[in-house]
Design a protein around this motif. Structure first.
Motif, PDB file in Angstrom:
ATOM      1  N   GLU A 148       0.839  -1.200   0.000  1.00  0.00           N
ATOM      2  CA  GLU A 148       0.000   0.000   0.000  1.00  0.00           C
ATOM      3  C   GLU A 148       0.875   1.251   0.000  1.00  0.00           C
ATOM      4  O   GLU A 148       0.597   2.217  -0.696  1.00  0.00           O
ATOM      5  CB  GLU A 148      -0.921   0.001   1.227  1.00  0.00           C
ATOM      6  CG  GLU A 148      -2.103  -0.957   1.072  1.00  0.00           C
ATOM      7  CD  GLU A 148      -2.768  -1.303   2.402  1.00  0.00           C
ATOM      8  OE1 GLU A 148      -2.466  -0.642   3.428  1.00  0.00           O
ATOM      9  OE2 GLU A 148      -3.591  -2.247   2.403  1.00  0.00           O
ATOM     10  N   LYS A 149       1.940   1.179   0.795  1.00  0.00           N
ATOM     11  CA  LYS A 149       2.807   2.354   0.941  1.00  0.00           C
ATOM     12  C   LYS A 149       3.482   2.752  -0.363  1.00  0.00           C
ATOM     13  O   LYS A 149       3.716   3.932  -0.621  1.00  0.00           O
ATOM     14  CB  LYS A 149       3.881   2.043   1.996  1.00  0.00           C
ATOM     15  CG  LYS A 149       4.704   3.224   2.431  1.00  0.00           C
ATOM     16  CD  LYS A 149       4.029   3.989   3.545  1.00  0.00           C
ATOM     17  CE  LYS A 149       4.908   5.154   4.000  1.00  0.00           C
ATOM     18  NZ  LYS A 149       4.296   5.913   5.081  1.00  0.00           N
ATOM     19  N   ILE A 150       3.817   1.792  -1.204  1.00  0.00           N
ATOM     20  CA  ILE A 150       4.440   2.164  -2.481  1.00  0.00           C
ATOM     21  C   ILE A 150       3.387   2.447  -3.560  1.00  0.00           C
ATOM     22  O   ILE A 150       3.728   2.728  -4.700  1.00  0.00           O
ATOM     23  CB  ILE A 150       5.418   1.086  -3.004  1.00  0.00           C
ATOM     24  CG1 ILE A 150       4.718  -0.259  -3.145  1.00  0.00           C
ATOM     25  CG2 ILE A 150       6.629   0.985  -2.097  1.00  0.00           C
ATOM     26  CD1 ILE A 150       5.563  -1.299  -3.829  1.00  0.00           C
ATOM     27  N   GLY A 151       2.130   2.357  -3.167  1.00  0.00           N
ATOM     28  CA  GLY A 151       1.081   2.759  -4.099  1.00  0.00           C
ATOM     29  C   GLY A 151       0.567   1.653  -4.998  1.00  0.00           C
ATOM     30  O   GLY A 151      -0.126   1.919  -5.967  1.00  0.00           O
ATOM     31  N   LEU A 152       0.894   0.424  -4.649  1.00  0.00           N
ATOM     32  CA  LEU A 152       0.363  -0.688  -5.438  1.00  0.00           C
ATOM     33  C   LEU A 152      -1.032  -1.013  -4.917  1.00  0.00           C
ATOM     34  O   LEU A 152      -1.234  -1.152  -3.712  1.00  0.00           O
ATOM     35  CB  LEU A 152       1.285  -1.903  -5.295  1.00  0.00           C
ATOM     36  CG  LEU A 152       1.081  -3.026  -6.313  1.00  0.00           C
ATOM     37  CD1 LEU A 152       1.490  -2.547  -7.695  1.00  0.00           C
ATOM     38  CD2 LEU A 152       1.904  -4.232  -5.922  1.00  0.00           C
ATOM     39  N   LEU A 321       4.273  -2.207 -10.510  1.00  0.00           N
ATOM     40  CA  LEU A 321       4.079  -0.755 -10.436  1.00  0.00           C
ATOM     41  C   LEU A 321       4.079  -0.146 -11.829  1.00  0.00           C
ATOM     42  O   LEU A 321       3.283   0.736 -12.141  1.00  0.00           O
ATOM     43  CB  LEU A 321       5.193  -0.116  -9.603  1.00  0.00           C
ATOM     44  CG  LEU A 321       5.058  -0.262  -8.092  1.00  0.00           C
ATOM     45  CD1 LEU A 321       6.331   0.230  -7.412  1.00  0.00           C
ATOM     46  CD2 LEU A 321       3.867   0.538  -7.590  1.00  0.00           C
ATOM     47  N   LYS A 322       4.985  -0.628 -12.645  1.00  0.00           N
ATOM     48  CA  LYS A 322       5.091  -0.102 -13.999  1.00  0.00           C
ATOM     49  C   LYS A 322       3.795  -0.383 -14.757  1.00  0.00           C
ATOM     50  O   LYS A 322       3.249   0.484 -15.422  1.00  0.00           O
ATOM     51  CB  LYS A 322       6.271  -0.764 -14.718  1.00  0.00           C
ATOM     52  CG  LYS A 322       6.704  -0.011 -15.956  1.00  0.00           C
ATOM     53  CD  LYS A 322       7.831  -0.723 -16.682  1.00  0.00           C
ATOM     54  CE  LYS A 322       9.136  -0.744 -15.910  1.00  0.00           C
ATOM     55  NZ  LYS A 322      10.158  -1.556 -16.575  1.00  0.00           N
ATOM     56  N   GLN A 323       3.321  -1.587 -14.609  1.00  0.00           N
ATOM     57  CA  GLN A 323       2.112  -1.976 -15.302  1.00  0.00           C
ATOM     58  C   GLN A 323       0.916  -1.164 -14.819  1.00  0.00           C
ATOM     59  O   GLN A 323      -0.003  -0.870 -15.557  1.00  0.00           O
ATOM     60  CB  GLN A 323       1.880  -3.450 -15.061  1.00  0.00           C
ATOM     61  CG  GLN A 323       0.624  -3.969 -15.702  1.00  0.00           C
ATOM     62  CD  GLN A 323       0.137  -5.169 -14.967  1.00  0.00           C
ATOM     63  OE1 GLN A 323       0.689  -6.242 -15.095  1.00  0.00           O
ATOM     64  NE2 GLN A 323      -0.880  -4.995 -14.150  1.00  0.00           N
ATOM     65  N   GLN A 324       0.949  -0.812 -13.543  1.00  0.00           N
ATOM     66  CA  GLN A 324      -0.127  -0.018 -12.972  1.00  0.00           C
ATOM     67  C   GLN A 324       0.030   1.455 -13.331  1.00  0.00           C
ATOM     68  O   GLN A 324      -0.776   2.295 -12.970  1.00  0.00           O
ATOM     69  CB  GLN A 324      -0.086  -0.191 -11.454  1.00  0.00           C
ATOM     70  CG  GLN A 324      -1.350   0.199 -10.752  1.00  0.00           C
ATOM     71  CD  GLN A 324      -1.155   0.195  -9.255  1.00  0.00           C
ATOM     72  OE1 GLN A 324      -1.178  -0.843  -8.616  1.00  0.00           O
ATOM     73  NE2 GLN A 324      -0.927   1.373  -8.684  1.00  0.00           N
ATOM     74  N   LYS A 325       1.119   1.778 -14.011  1.00  0.00           N
ATOM     75  CA  LYS A 325       1.422   3.139 -14.452  1.00  0.00           C
ATOM     76  C   LYS A 325       1.513   4.118 -13.282  1.00  0.00           C
ATOM     77  O   LYS A 325       1.040   5.247 -13.361  1.00  0.00           O
ATOM     78  CB  LYS A 325       0.364   3.626 -15.445  1.00  0.00           C
ATOM     79  CG  LYS A 325       0.350   2.821 -16.741  1.00  0.00           C
ATOM     80  CD  LYS A 325      -0.371   3.581 -17.842  1.00  0.00           C
ATOM     81  CE  LYS A 325      -0.170   2.955 -19.203  1.00  0.00           C
ATOM     82  NZ  LYS A 325      -0.665   1.566 -19.272  1.00  0.00           N
ATOM     83  N   LEU A 328       6.095   7.597  -9.533  1.00  0.00           N
ATOM     84  CA  LEU A 328       6.732   7.610  -8.227  1.00  0.00           C
ATOM     85  C   LEU A 328       7.347   8.977  -7.977  1.00  0.00           C
ATOM     86  O   LEU A 328       7.814   9.632  -8.906  1.00  0.00           O
ATOM     87  CB  LEU A 328       7.823   6.528  -8.189  1.00  0.00           C
ATOM     88  CG  LEU A 328       7.345   5.126  -8.562  1.00  0.00           C
ATOM     89  CD1 LEU A 328       8.518   4.159  -8.627  1.00  0.00           C
ATOM     90  CD2 LEU A 328       6.318   4.644  -7.553  1.00  0.00           C
ATOM     91  N   PRO A 329       7.317   9.417  -6.737  1.00  0.00           N
ATOM     92  CA  PRO A 329       7.901  10.716  -6.412  1.00  0.00           C
ATOM     93  C   PRO A 329       9.432  10.635  -6.361  1.00  0.00           C
ATOM     94  O   PRO A 329      10.007  10.268  -5.348  1.00  0.00           O
ATOM     95  CB  PRO A 329       7.326  11.021  -5.019  1.00  0.00           C
ATOM     96  CG  PRO A 329       7.007   9.681  -4.440  1.00  0.00           C
ATOM     97  CD  PRO A 329       6.732   8.751  -5.571  1.00  0.00           C
TER      98      PRO A 329
END
Length: 428
Positions: A148-152, A321-325, A328-329
Motif C-alpha cells: 500500500e505504501k508504495i502505491g500498489l 508498479l510499472k504496469q499499474q502506471k 513515483l515521487p
RNA sequence: GCCGGGGUGGGGUAGGUGGUUAUCCUACGGGACUGUGGAUCCCGCGACUCGGGUUCGAAUCUCGGCCCCGGCCCCA
C-alpha cells in the motif's frame, strides 16, 4: 557489439535506478517501523547449505563452482537458508522474537522470461521466535502495508494452511504425499484427480481433498470448511488456527485477504500458514511474493523455534508498479546549475557550486567547456530548477543572476546571498 | 531443457520477391548566434547480432551460435 552482459542479467540506468531506490527505501522504511533490523549475508555460501533442505527443483538451477581451495560453493538461489544459517551461527541466544530483513540479489540458472531473470532481487524478512498466529498475522499485515505504501493497489494476498491438507493426508495414511502436494501447488486439478485414482484409500478422503483445494474466498468460506472437516481432528485444529490468524490480521488493519486452501508452495520446509501475493496481469509471473511458517532451523540442526518469513520478488514488484502506471515521487538529479557566462568565470562558478553542495543541494556546473548558450540548454536538459548565471558584468557590482527555469523569471542577487536564497527556495 | 516470435546507428524505425553511397525521427558534437534555454536551419557523427553456405553480388535466401521477447517446466 562484441561485449555482452550474461544472459538473464540486466543493467539499470539512471531513471530505473531512481525508481528502484525509491521503492527499496520505502519498503525498508515500512519494515523498520515494524521493528525489523537489516542484515546482510554473503552472495555465495557452501553448496551444502542449499542442498540440505532438498528443494530438488532449485538444485538444478543453482550456480555452483569450486574455488581455488577446492571448496564447493554456490551463488545463493534464495535467502531464507542463509538467514537460518546466520541465526544458528550467531543469534540463538538473542532475546526473542528476532526480526530481521534483507535486500539482496539471488541467482538461478533458468530460462529468462517476463519477470524472471538469472540475477534477481529479493527484499524479505524473517521473524524468529514469535508465536502463531500473532506473529504470522503481523507479518502478513506488514506485507500488505508495504505494498500500500508504495502505491500498489491491485494485489491479492492469498492465505492457506498446509496443516489442513496434511491433516487429511495423514489421516488417510496416504503415501506419495509430496507428489500430491506438488500437484496441489501447481493447481493442476485434472492431474491430481488421476493421481488420486491410482492411490488406495477411502474415497471420502479423495473427495474431501478435491473439495478443499477448491476453497477460495473471504471469511464466509470458513463456515463450510468447518462442516467438511467435522470428523477430521488434525485438520480441524489447523482450521481453527487459521481462523485465529484471520482475527489477528483484521485487528492489525488488514482484511482484504483471500482464504485459499489450494496453496502448497514449492519449498519443502514450510509447515503451517502459507501465503502468496499475486498481481494479475503480470502474465506467467504474477506471484510477487511468497512466504509462511517454516521449520528450516530445525532441519539445520538448531533448536526448534517458530519462524515466519516472506520475500518480495523485488523485480516483479517494480514490474507491477510499472504496469499499474504509477508515477513515483523521484528526487531531482540536479536542483541548481551554475553557469559561467564566459570562461574567465569558471573558478567563481566552482566556488558557488562548492558552497551549494556543502549545503546539501544537488548542483552541477560546467565541466565540458561549453559556450554559454549551450549551457542553458544543457541545464534545461538536466532538469535544473534554477540556474546561477555568473558573469563579469554582474560580478563587478558583487552580483550574480538567478534564473528560475520554470517561470523564466530572473533576479539579481548579491554574491553572499546566493546560497541562502537558493537553500530557502529549494527547501520550501 | 522444450516450443513459438524476433535482432538494422545510443534510442525508435524504413527497406525484406537478392542489384549504386541503406531511409526517416530522435539523441549526441559543431555552426548560424561572443550575457539568456527547451524554436528553426545547416554541417558532422553513427547501424544491417556473429559465423558458415548459396550467388557474379546477401541487410534481404539458407544453416548454426549468441542475445532479446512470449509460453511450458519451475519459481520470486
Amino acid at each position: 557489439m562484441e561485449l555482452q552482459k550474461p544472459r538473464g542479467t540486466r543493467d539499470f540506468l539512471f531513471e530505473e535506478m531512481k525508481e528502484r531506490k525509491y521503492v527499496e527505501g520505502t519498503l525498508r522504511g515500512v519494515f523498520e517501523t515494524y521493528g525489523y533490523q537489516e542484515i546482510k549475508t554473503p552472495l555465495f555460501e557452501d553448496l551444502s547449505l542449499f542442498t540440505l533442505k532438498s528443494g530438488e527443483g532449485i538444485m538444478e538451477q543453482i550456480y555452483h563452482f569450486k574455488d581455488k581451495g577446492g571448496r564447493d560453493l554456490a551463488l545463493r538461489p534464495e535467502l531464507t537458508a542463509p538467514v537460518a544459517r546466520l541465526y544458528i551461527n550467531q543469534l540463538q541466544k538473542v532475546p526473542k522474537p528476532i526480526k530481521m530483513y534483507y535486500f539482496g540479489s539471488c541467482f538461478r540458472y533458468e530460462r529468462p522470461q517476463a519477470g524472471r531473470f538469472r540475477q534477481f532481487w529479493q527484499l524479505g524478512c524473517e521473524l524468529i521466535g514469535g508465536k502463531s498466529p500473532d506473529a504470522e498475522g503481523e507479518v502478513i499485515a506488514m506485507a500488505a502495508h508495504s505494498l500500500e505504501k508504495i502505491g500498489l493497489t491491485d494485489f491479492e494476498i492469498h492465505i492457506g494452511d498446509l496443516g489442513i491438507i496434511r491433516g487429511i493426508l495423514n489421516q488417510a495414511q496416504l503415501e506419495d504425499q509430496d507428489q500430491i502436494m506438488a500437484l496441489i501447488d501447481k493447481g493442476d486439478v485434472e492431474e491430481l484427480k488421476s493421481c488420486l485414482e491410482r492411490v488406495e484409500t477411502d474415497q471420502k478422503y479423495k473427495d474431501i481433498l478435491l473439495n478443499l483445494i477448491g476453497v477460495q474466498g473471504h471469511r464466509e468460506v470458513m463456515e463450510e470448511v468447518r462442516e467438511i472437516l467435522e470428523d477430521y481432528p488434525d485438520a480441524s485444529k489447523s482450521l481453527q488456527e487459521l481462523e485465529r490468524l484471520l482475527d489477528v490480521l483484521e485487528s492489525f488493519g488488514f482484511s482484504n485477504y483471500v482464504v485459499n486452501l489450494g496453496i502448497a508452495r514449492g519449498l519443502d520446509y514450510y509447515s503451517g500458514t502459507v501465503f502468496e501475493i499475486y498481481v494479475h496481469g503480470l502474465g506467467a509471473q504474477k506471484q510477487i511474493s511468497g512466504g509462511g511458517t517454516y521449520n528450516l532451523i530445525e532441519v539445520f540442526g538448531g533448536e526448534k523455534v517458530e519462524s515466519t518469513g516472506f520475500a518480495f520478488g523485488f523485480d516483479r514488484v517494480m514490474e507491477a508498479l510499472k504496469q499499474q502506471k504509477s508515477t513515483l515521487p523521484l528526487a531531482k538529479t540536479v536542483e541548481v546549475f551554475v553557469a559561467p557566462v564566459s570562461p574567465e568565470m569558471k573558478f567563481k562558478s566552482f566556488e558557488i557550486a562548492d558552497k551549494l553542495r556543502k549545503e546539501g543541494i544537488a548542483t552541477e556546473t560546467d565541466l565540458a567547456g561549453r559556450k554559454f548558450k549551450k549551457l542553458l540548454s544543457h541545464a534545461n536538459n538536466l532538469g535544473a530548477r534554477y540556474v546561477v548565471l555568473v558573469g563579469a558584468r554582474d560580478l563587478e557590482q558583487g552580483h550574480v543572476t538567478i534564473k528560475d527555469m520554470d517561470s523564466s523569471l530572473q533576479e539579481q542577487v548579491a554574491l553572499e546571498e546566493v546560497v541562502n536564497l537558493l537553500v530557502s527556495k529549494i527547501r520550501r
